[in-house]
Design an enzyme around this catalytic site. Structure first.
Site, PDB file in Angstrom:
ATOM      1  N   SER A 251       0.844  -1.196   0.000  1.00  0.00           N
ATOM      2  CA  SER A 251       0.000   0.000   0.000  1.00  0.00           C
ATOM      3  C   SER A 251       0.875   1.240   0.000  1.00  0.00           C
ATOM      4  O   SER A 251       2.021   1.216   0.459  1.00  0.00           O
ATOM      5  CB  SER A 251      -0.888   0.010   1.240  1.00  0.00           C
ATOM      6  OG  SER A 251      -1.527   1.259   1.418  1.00  0.00           O
TER       7      SER A 251
ATOM      8  N   TYR B  94       0.149   0.113  10.619  1.00  0.00           N
ATOM      9  CA  TYR B  94      -0.213  -0.294   9.254  1.00  0.00           C
ATOM     10  C   TYR B  94       0.945  -0.006   8.306  1.00  0.00           C
ATOM     11  O   TYR B  94       1.307  -0.845   7.473  1.00  0.00           O
ATOM     12  CB  TYR B  94      -1.471   0.464   8.810  1.00  0.00           C
ATOM     13  CG  TYR B  94      -1.940   0.105   7.415  1.00  0.00           C
ATOM     14  CD1 TYR B  94      -2.402  -1.174   7.121  1.00  0.00           C
ATOM     15  CD2 TYR B  94      -1.945   1.051   6.396  1.00  0.00           C
ATOM     16  CE1 TYR B  94      -2.845  -1.509   5.850  1.00  0.00           C
ATOM     17  CE2 TYR B  94      -2.394   0.732   5.119  1.00  0.00           C
ATOM     18  CZ  TYR B  94      -2.835  -0.554   4.856  1.00  0.00           C
ATOM     19  OH  TYR B  94      -3.263  -0.879   3.584  1.00  0.00           O
TER      20      TYR B  94
END
Length: 322
Positions: A157, A183
């Protein structure tokens, strides 16, 4: 052909005219979003797809339309895989090894995002344990099944830009927990894993790459607060307006999954191997400012020595050498 796609390309655009008959693909995370679309597109173009999911009942409902779209002999089957449990990871890998059927491409698509502080079954911080360590053990255990000329595709990501990995404190034992930093660490780990996997396997003709699918509304954002996504989009569009650029557009799921199939089957192996892709092309390394609407991969995510160090730390954490 490889350079003719972009942010708005869909899975079917990318695979147009490509016959995947006889190709066998494993996709993790097929109970929602990108995983479902990735599996659908591949099966529709003739591939035999094995979809892995934690909740098989949910996955069966979510993918009920996939077999009906099979083209040119394509097929679809489900296997149980809970990436937050190394017992489940090892059991799934063992079953696939026992079956002995090779894969042309393995797409590590499953993941969680911005979860509250918690731990996996084995005591790892939830996001690092699920997004990275679960895939690290699973993919390494089935690596012998990836056929020469095959690929490992790690879905990372743009969130990797939030943080490098912290090999001294991967579990936030001494660092205040921030769900977005956690994350970011896990997504950087996804890229570094691909970098080192590529280095270790390219002599055998197996390549690895990582990618950012783009900004998409999927179940992945279920832990975000109400209105948080709208606030982020407003901030991004203010930056766009200030730069004289058009508003940022979220991708459809079909557009979001396009880079996964592009990286697996369309992008030249020597171009994508050991690299980071987005919008159906290889992305540039940049240390400058990056907004949500712009492209770029941080240099720490592609650092070869850093990738080796993460590999060693990961082996230490899971108690297994590969």
């Amino acid at each position: 052909m490889a350079s003719s796609f972009g942010a708005t390309s869909t899975t079917d655009d990318v695979l147009q005219g490509i016959d995947l008959s006889g190709k066998r693909v494993l996709v993790t995370g097929v109970s929602a979003g990108l995983g479902i679309e990735t599996a659908r597109a591949l099966v529709a173009h003739g591939a035999d797809v094995v979809g892995a999911a934690r909740d098989l009942a949910k996955a069966k409902r979510a993918t009920s339309h996939v077999p009906a779209e099979a083209g040119k002999g394509g097929s679809f089957q489900l296997v149980e895989l809970d990436l937050a449990s190394l017992k489940s990871v090892r059991a799934c890998a063992a079953a696939l090894i026992a079956q002995g059927l090779p894969f042309d491409v393995v797409i590590a698509n499953a993941g969680v995002m911005r979860t509250p502080f918690g731990h996996t079954e084995d005591g790892f911080e939830t996001q690092f344990g699920t997004n990275h360590l679960g895939h690290f053990v699973f993919v390494n255990r089935i690596a012998s099944l990836i056929a020469p000329g095959g690929r490992f595709v790690s879905v990372s990501s743009a969130g990797h830009r939030y943080s490098d990995v912290d090999l001294d404190d991967p579990g936030f034992e001494r660092t205040p927990y921030d769900p977005m930093i956690a994350y970011g660490r896990s997504k950087t780990a996804n890229i570094l894993f691909a970098v080192e996997f590529d280095r270790r396997h390219k002599a055998q003709g197996v390549r690895a790459t990582a990618l950012h699918p783009g900004g998409i509304m999927t179940e992945l954002g279920r832990h975000m607060q109400p209105g948080e996504i709208d606030a982020l989009l407003a901030q991004v569009n203010a930056q766009q307006a200030a730069a004289g650029k058009p508003p940022y557009q979220l991708k459809t799921i079909q557009q979001g999954a396009a880079t996964s199939v592009w990286a697996g089957f369309v992008g030249p192996a020597d171009d994508v191997g050991g690299r980071y892709c987005e919008n159906c092309h290889v992305s540039d390394v940049t240390e400058g400012p990056i907004t949500a609407a712009s492209e770029g991969v941080r240099p720490y995510a592609l650092n070869a020595e850093h990738a080796k160090a993460l590999w060693a730390k990961s082996e230490e954490m899971v108690g297994e050498r590969f």
